[in-house]
Write an enzyme that holds these catalytic residues in place. Structure first.
Site, PDB file in Angstrom:
ATOM      1  N   GLU A   4       0.829  -1.210   0.000  1.00 46.63           N
ATOM      2  CA  GLU A   4       0.000   0.000   0.000  1.00 46.63           C
ATOM      3  C   GLU A   4       0.868   1.267   0.000  1.00 46.63           C
ATOM      4  OE1 GLU A   4      -2.993   0.362  -0.736  1.00 46.63           O
ATOM      5  OE2 GLU A   4      -3.608  -1.728  -0.612  1.00 46.63           O
ATOM      6  N   CYS A 159     -16.505  -0.717 -15.291  1.00 47.42           N
ATOM      7  CA  CYS A 159     -16.808   0.723 -15.280  1.00 47.42           C
ATOM      8  C   CYS A 159     -15.509   1.478 -15.575  1.00 47.42           C
ATOM      9  CB  CYS A 159     -17.370   1.106 -13.905  1.00 47.42           C
ATOM     10  SG  CYS A 159     -18.151   2.719 -13.908  1.00 47.42           S
ATOM     11  N   CYS A 175     -27.568   2.313 -11.008  1.00 44.39           N
ATOM     12  CA  CYS A 175     -26.703   3.382 -11.503  1.00 44.39           C
ATOM     13  C   CYS A 175     -27.502   4.567 -12.044  1.00 44.39           C
ATOM     14  CB  CYS A 175     -25.793   2.831 -12.601  1.00 44.39           C
ATOM     15  SG  CYS A 175     -24.593   4.045 -13.156  1.00 44.39           S
TER      16      CYS A 175
HETATM   17  S1  SF4 Z   1     -23.922   1.010 -15.290  1.00 38.84           S
HETATM   18 FE1  SF4 Z   1     -22.998   2.646 -14.057  1.00 38.84          FE
HETATM   19  S2  SF4 Z   1     -21.603   1.575 -12.662  1.00 38.84           S
HETATM   20 FE2  SF4 Z   1     -22.111   0.149 -14.290  1.00 38.84          FE
HETATM   21  S3  SF4 Z   1     -20.492   0.395 -15.848  1.00 38.84           S
HETATM   22 FE3  SF4 Z   1     -22.160   1.776 -16.424  1.00 38.84          FE
HETATM   23  S4  SF4 Z   1     -21.631   3.717 -15.455  1.00 38.84           S
HETATM   24 FE4  SF4 Z   1     -20.424   2.158 -14.437  1.00 38.84          FE
END
Ligand code: SF4
Length: 298
Positions: A4, A159, A175
């Site tokens: 870390e 993401c 989301c």
């Molecule tokens: S749905 Fe939302 S959290 Fe999932 S990949 Fe797309 S932007 Fe990212």
């Protein structure tokens, strides 16, 4: 804890070899606490941001003095160690001890900013507070290691910064992001500032004049002696560039005559012993290049 600290400003790919070497040299807190600073800096050499090495050294001494050489599993005790900020404390508690503690790294920040559709810059006080609060609210009662790892992996694999794979995202239903590729928002970057660093190349009987840094940057490391300005009657031997925070530094090395008397922090070092001392990375590059040129010339 070692990984870390190393990962605070360095990519995983670079850290792997350094981590392996470090753990052989300092397999536990007692070994690190007993080492002198020159040894510690030498093993860290090449990773940069040497304050991390000094803090890890001080933290090891604190663990030995206050915790019998065993890292405590309590978040507050971990956070009280030198060089351990909020993220590092949470990461150690979570990954080493499976504590349910929130952490925010670049991947998690991106995922949470998108889940919330957060338009506040994530590097602002308000934006950062919102991320930490959300990370804490999402935590399960136990199993912090798996939870935080999953969030990081989600950011790294699904993401992603430019083209998030929303169609296959396991948290899509939760989301709020309408235009995920525009998130997270960050404060405007500081402009890069050009800096000049002029140094002396003074060789005598196979030895090179070096000086040890005493200021906060590179403290304890060796480098070529600084020149107040490029000498008028001298040749430029080499120039190279390196980044430092928001600066772009041009390191210029000039041939210079030996001073009548050495300054307190200066010392002659054999050119064949250069690899054995802890040098500031850009200076090491310059020295090795110039030393190779001298060798090639015979
Ligand atoms: S749905 Fe939302 S959290 Fe999932 S990949 Fe797309 S932007 Fe990212």
């Amino acid at each position: 804890m070692v990984s870390e600290f190393m990962l605070q400003q360095t990519q995983v790919g670079t850290v792997l070899d350094f981590h392996a070497r470090w753990m052989v040299r300092f397999p536990d807190f007692a070994a690190l606490a007993a080492a002198n600073e020159a040894d510690v800096l030498h093993v860290w050499q090449g990773l940069g941001y040497y304050a991390r090495a000094r803090n890890l050294h001080r933290a090891a001494r604190q663990v030995v003095a206050q915790h019998g050489g065993v890292l405590p599993d309590d978040l507050a005790a971990i956070a009280a160690l030198p060089g351990v900020g909020r993220y590092t404390a949470g990461a150690i508690a979570s990954f080493a001890f499976d504590r349910a503690t929130p952490i925010i790294d670049a991947n998690i920040a991106r995922v949470l900013a998108r889940l919330l559709d957060l338009r506040e810059p994530i590097d602002s006080a308000r934006g950062s507070a919102m991320l930490w609060q959300t990370a804490a609210e999402l935590l399960p009662v136990s199993g912090g290691r798996l939870h935080n790892s999953a969030l990081m992996e989600l950011g790294a694999l699904v993401c992603t910064p430019r083209q998030p794979s929303c169609q296959s995202c396991p948290v899509r239903a939760h989301c709020c992001a309408e235009e995920p590729a525009t998130l997270p928002v960050k404060k405007p970057r500081r402009k890069t500032v050009a800096l000049a660093e002029d140094c002396a190349w003074t060789v005598r009987d196979g030895t090179l004049l070096l000086e040890q840094q005493t200021g906060p940057r590179w403290r304890g490391l060796w480098k070529l002696p600084a020149l107040a300005a490029p000498p008028r009657d001298s040749r430029l031997l080499l120039a190279l560039e390196y980044p430092f925070t928001h600066h772009r530094v041009t390191l210029s090395v000039f041939a210079a005559r030996a001073p009548g008397q050495l300054a307190a922090a200066q010392r002659w070092v054999g050119l064949d012993a250069i690899e054995t001392i802890a040098l500031a990375a850009p200076h090491k590059r310059a020295i090795l290049r110039l030393a190779a040129t001298i060798k090639a010339r015979g």
